[in-house]
Motif scaffolding. Structure first.
Motif, mmCIF file in Angstrom:
data_model
loop_
_atom_site.group_PDB
_atom_site.id
_atom_site.type_symbol
_atom_site.label_atom_id
_atom_site.label_comp_id
_atom_site.label_asym_id
_atom_site.label_seq_id
_atom_site.Cartn_x
_atom_site.Cartn_y
_atom_site.Cartn_z
ATOM 1 N N ASN A 59 0.607 -0.894 -0.244
ATOM 2 C CA ASN A 59 0.145 -0.077 0.068
ATOM 3 C C ASN A 59 0.867 1.440 0.041
ATOM 4 N N VAL A 60 1.819 1.239 0.332
ATOM 5 C CA VAL A 60 3.536 2.733 -0.224
ATOM 6 C C VAL A 60 2.747 2.840 -1.574
ATOM 7 N N PHE A 61 2.480 5.081 -1.740
ATOM 8 C CA PHE A 61 2.630 4.878 -3.540
ATOM 9 C C PHE A 61 3.906 5.077 -3.153
ATOM 10 N N GLU A 62 4.733 5.493 -4.423
ATOM 11 C CA GLU A 62 5.772 6.549 -4.785
ATOM 12 C C GLU A 62 5.198 7.490 -5.794
ATOM 13 N N ILE A 63 5.869 8.950 -5.254
ATOM 14 C CA ILE A 63 5.967 10.072 -6.394
ATOM 15 C C ILE A 63 6.387 10.988 -7.097
ATOM 16 N N HIS A 64 6.954 10.811 -8.345
ATOM 17 C CA HIS A 64 7.876 11.985 -8.592
ATOM 18 C C HIS A 64 7.747 12.131 -10.443
ATOM 19 N N ALA A 65 8.402 13.477 -10.872
ATOM 20 C CA ALA A 65 8.694 13.899 -12.174
ATOM 21 C C ALA A 65 8.735 12.561 -12.041
ATOM 22 N N LYS A 66 8.366 12.935 -14.244
ATOM 23 C CA LYS A 66 9.171 11.039 -14.956
ATOM 24 C C LYS A 66 10.373 11.547 -15.619
ATOM 25 N N LEU A 68 12.848 11.999 -13.240
ATOM 26 C CA LEU A 68 14.118 10.713 -13.108
ATOM 27 C C LEU A 68 14.249 9.563 -13.364
ATOM 28 N N GLN A 69 13.021 9.502 -14.439
ATOM 29 C CA GLN A 69 13.071 7.643 -14.721
ATOM 30 C C GLN A 69 13.277 7.928 -16.619
ATOM 31 N N GLU A 70 12.292 8.985 -17.531
ATOM 32 C CA GLU A 70 12.461 9.229 -18.447
ATOM 33 C C GLU A 70 13.343 10.244 -18.834
ATOM 34 N N VAL A 71 14.406 10.245 -19.992
ATOM 35 C CA VAL A 71 15.553 10.843 -19.996
ATOM 36 C C VAL A 71 14.607 12.360 -20.854
ATOM 37 N N GLY A 72 15.332 13.334 -20.662
ATOM 38 C CA GLY A 72 14.633 14.823 -21.999
ATOM 39 C C GLY A 72 13.450 15.044 -20.749
ATOM 40 N N LYS A 73 12.495 14.832 -20.132
ATOM 41 C CA LYS A 73 11.383 14.816 -19.561
ATOM 42 C C LYS A 73 12.101 15.834 -18.157
ATOM 43 N N ASP A 74 11.518 17.042 -17.583
ATOM 44 C CA ASP A 74 11.443 18.049 -16.787
ATOM 45 C C ASP A 74 11.407 17.486 -15.583
ATOM 46 N N THR A 75 12.502 17.315 -14.094
ATOM 47 C CA THR A 75 13.140 16.659 -13.513
ATOM 48 C C THR A 75 12.509 17.512 -11.658
ATOM 49 N N LEU A 76 11.326 18.117 -11.838
ATOM 50 C CA LEU A 76 11.058 19.218 -10.972
ATOM 51 C C LEU A 76 9.847 19.811 -11.656
ATOM 52 N N LEU A 236 -5.638 15.444 -8.334
ATOM 53 C CA LEU A 236 -4.967 16.685 -7.388
ATOM 54 C C LEU A 236 -4.620 16.552 -8.460
ATOM 55 N N LEU A 237 -2.770 16.054 -8.541
ATOM 56 C CA LEU A 237 -1.992 16.261 -9.665
ATOM 57 C C LEU A 237 -2.448 16.601 -10.627
ATOM 58 N N ASP A 251 0.787 9.193 -20.849
ATOM 59 C CA ASP A 251 1.482 9.888 -21.459
ATOM 60 C C ASP A 251 1.581 11.679 -21.032
ATOM 61 N N LYS A 252 0.161 11.901 -20.391
ATOM 62 C CA LYS A 252 0.163 13.677 -20.907
ATOM 63 C C LYS A 252 0.351 14.314 -19.262
ATOM 64 N N ASP A 253 0.921 12.972 -18.750
ATOM 65 C CA ASP A 253 0.800 13.518 -17.024
ATOM 66 C C ASP A 253 2.313 13.576 -17.160
ATOM 67 N N ASP A 254 2.720 14.543 -16.247
ATOM 68 C CA ASP A 254 4.293 15.117 -16.063
ATOM 69 C C ASP A 254 4.820 14.496 -14.652
ATOM 70 N N PHE A 255 4.153 13.324 -14.348
ATOM 71 C CA PHE A 255 4.882 12.524 -12.939
ATOM 72 C C PHE A 255 3.573 11.518 -12.982
ATOM 73 N N TYR A 256 4.199 10.558 -11.869
ATOM 74 C CA TYR A 256 4.491 8.940 -11.734
ATOM 75 C C TYR A 256 3.825 9.251 -10.261
ATOM 76 N N ALA A 257 2.576 8.419 -10.271
ATOM 77 C CA ALA A 257 2.368 8.230 -9.054
ATOM 78 C C ALA A 257 1.635 6.845 -8.648
ATOM 79 N N ARG A 258 2.477 5.779 -8.690
ATOM 80 C CA ARG A 258 2.491 4.450 -8.579
ATOM 81 C C ARG A 258 2.688 4.280 -6.942
ATOM 82 N N SER A 259 2.237 3.285 -7.103
ATOM 83 C CA SER A 259 2.049 2.136 -5.997
ATOM 84 C C SER A 259 3.517 0.750 -6.229
#
Length: 405
Positions: A59-66, A68-76, A236-237, A251-259
């Protein structure tokens, strides 16, 4: 002919040509053994990865910018405002923000480059981390912006190989920190980064980096169903980041919210695909072995032409000859398959023992379905590649066969 007569004649034919029979089954042995070995290795690694991930809790979720995993995407892209808004959701709890610092950590002549993470005490709850020495971060550390640090087990060993680090002063960047605790070892290559990390209060990390808007990462737990928490976080995001995404396209999101559970499903799908691919590659040797069986059976038909003619002359039917040679091909592949299964399991177990020493906590996963599939493939190979030689033998004319030299 009776079935038992067919079996007796078939085994007698194989017995008279032992060397040829052994060489014929060699390709099948290698093919079936390779399939079993590749599938068992793939399943074992899948089980090992999932076991490591399960320790964090489903039940743990991680949220971060894409980025951090996809090169070329904004990390902030994740903001302090996002963090505060997420804390207000009723479907989540234990929300822990994090800022990553690319700083060296030194003590005397020792220097390491761990992952330095500015965070709150909730991160240890979410990841089920415990202290082996001293304590973990507290609310007082956060509110008082204290210059304290909790070291991962490997980071502590690298900096303090001969003494306890608790109470010692280390330098992170240009600032002195007091070591207040050491995390227990997670003991896995997958979590090696955590063992080599250093944790400081979130407020201190903000001060060092000068961050006023963006954070790198958020860890939290769901209080209800994972799907409901996922929907709340995503909605929310998207609203806060002004993302118009009515078709729910990730693919349209600029974040990952994944359990963690969702990450495990991804890992399962990827490892399953790799295992199937490796199994298919190994199965190519079965095709080679099948061609070998067909060639050997054709040679056998040529050598036993007079025998076939004689048997037909004394009353053997076309189907009797067909089933005899087909049965020989199936027996060859089945024997080779059984030996290959035993060899694949044996080699896989040896590799498991080696992996257990290197990785720790490694379990040997042997798929019964893979064994049944390998046996089915062996028998099918015998049927497919033995059919043409068997038909050729069955279609021989008795008179022509008797005159064959």
């Amino acid at each position: 002919m009776q079935v038992e007569d067919l079996i007796t004649v078939s085994f007698e034919g194989l017995r008279r040509h032992r060397s040829r029979s052994v060489l014929t089954t060699l390709g099948i042995m290698i093919g079936v053994g390779s399939v079993i070995l590749m599938v068992s290795i793939g399943s074992s690694f899948e089980r090992w990865i999932l076991d490591q991930m399960e320790q964090f809790g489903n039940n743990v979720f991680e949220i971060h910018a894409k980025g951090l995993q996809e090169v070329g995407k904004d990390t902030l892209t994740i903001t302090f405002g996002d963090y505060e808004a997420i804390k207000e959701l009723r479907t989540v709890t234990s929300v822990a923000p994090a800022i990553f610092l690319g700083e060296q950590v030194t003590y005397g002549n020792e220097e390491i480059a761990p992952l330095v993470m500015g965070t709150t005490k909730e991160i240890f709850v979410n990841w089920s981390f415990e202290a082996s020495e001293g304590r973990l971060l507290t609310d007082a550390d956060e509110s008082g912006a204290r210059s304290v640090v909790v070291l991962g087990s490997q980071a502590a060993e690298d900096l303090f190989p001969y003494e306890s680090p608790v109470g010692k002063r280390v330098t992170i960047g240009a600032r002195k920190f007091t070591v207040v605790g050491v995390m227990g070892s997670l003991g896995s290559p997958l979590t090696a980064m955590m063992d080599s990390s250093a944790f400081i209060p979130f407020t201190v990390a903000k001060s060092i980096t000068g961050r006023t808007r963006y954070i790198d990462y958020i860890a939290l737990k769901s209080t209800t169903s994972i799907d409901l928490a996922q929907a709340d976080l995503t909605s929310l995001l998207r609203q806060r980041h002004n993302i118009d995404n009515p078709e729910d396209d990730p693919d349209k999101d600029d974040f990952y919210a994944r359990s963690v559970e969702q990450s495990m499903e991804v890992v399962t799908a990827v490892t399953m695909g790799i295992t199937i691919f490796l199994g298919l590659i190994a199965g190519i040797s079965l095709l080679v072995g099948g061609v070998g069986i067909m060639n050997i059976m054709l040679v056998s038909v040529s050598e036993r032409t007079q025998e076939i003619g004689l048997r037909k002359a004394v009353g053997a039917k076309k189907n009797d000859i067909l089933f005899q040679f087909l049965l020989e091909a199936i027996v060859l592949t089945l024997i080779g398959g059984l030996i290959g299964i035993a060899g694949g399991i044996g080699i896989g177990y040896v590799l498991y023992l080696i992996a257990s020493q290197l990785l720790g906590g490694f379990s040997y996963a042997l798929s019964i379905n893979a064994i049944l599939l390998a046996i089915g493939m062996a028998v099918s190979t015998g049927l497919i590649f033995g059919l043409y030689p068997a038909q050729k033998a069955a279609n021989l004319s008795p008179m022509e066969a008797m005159r064959w030299e």
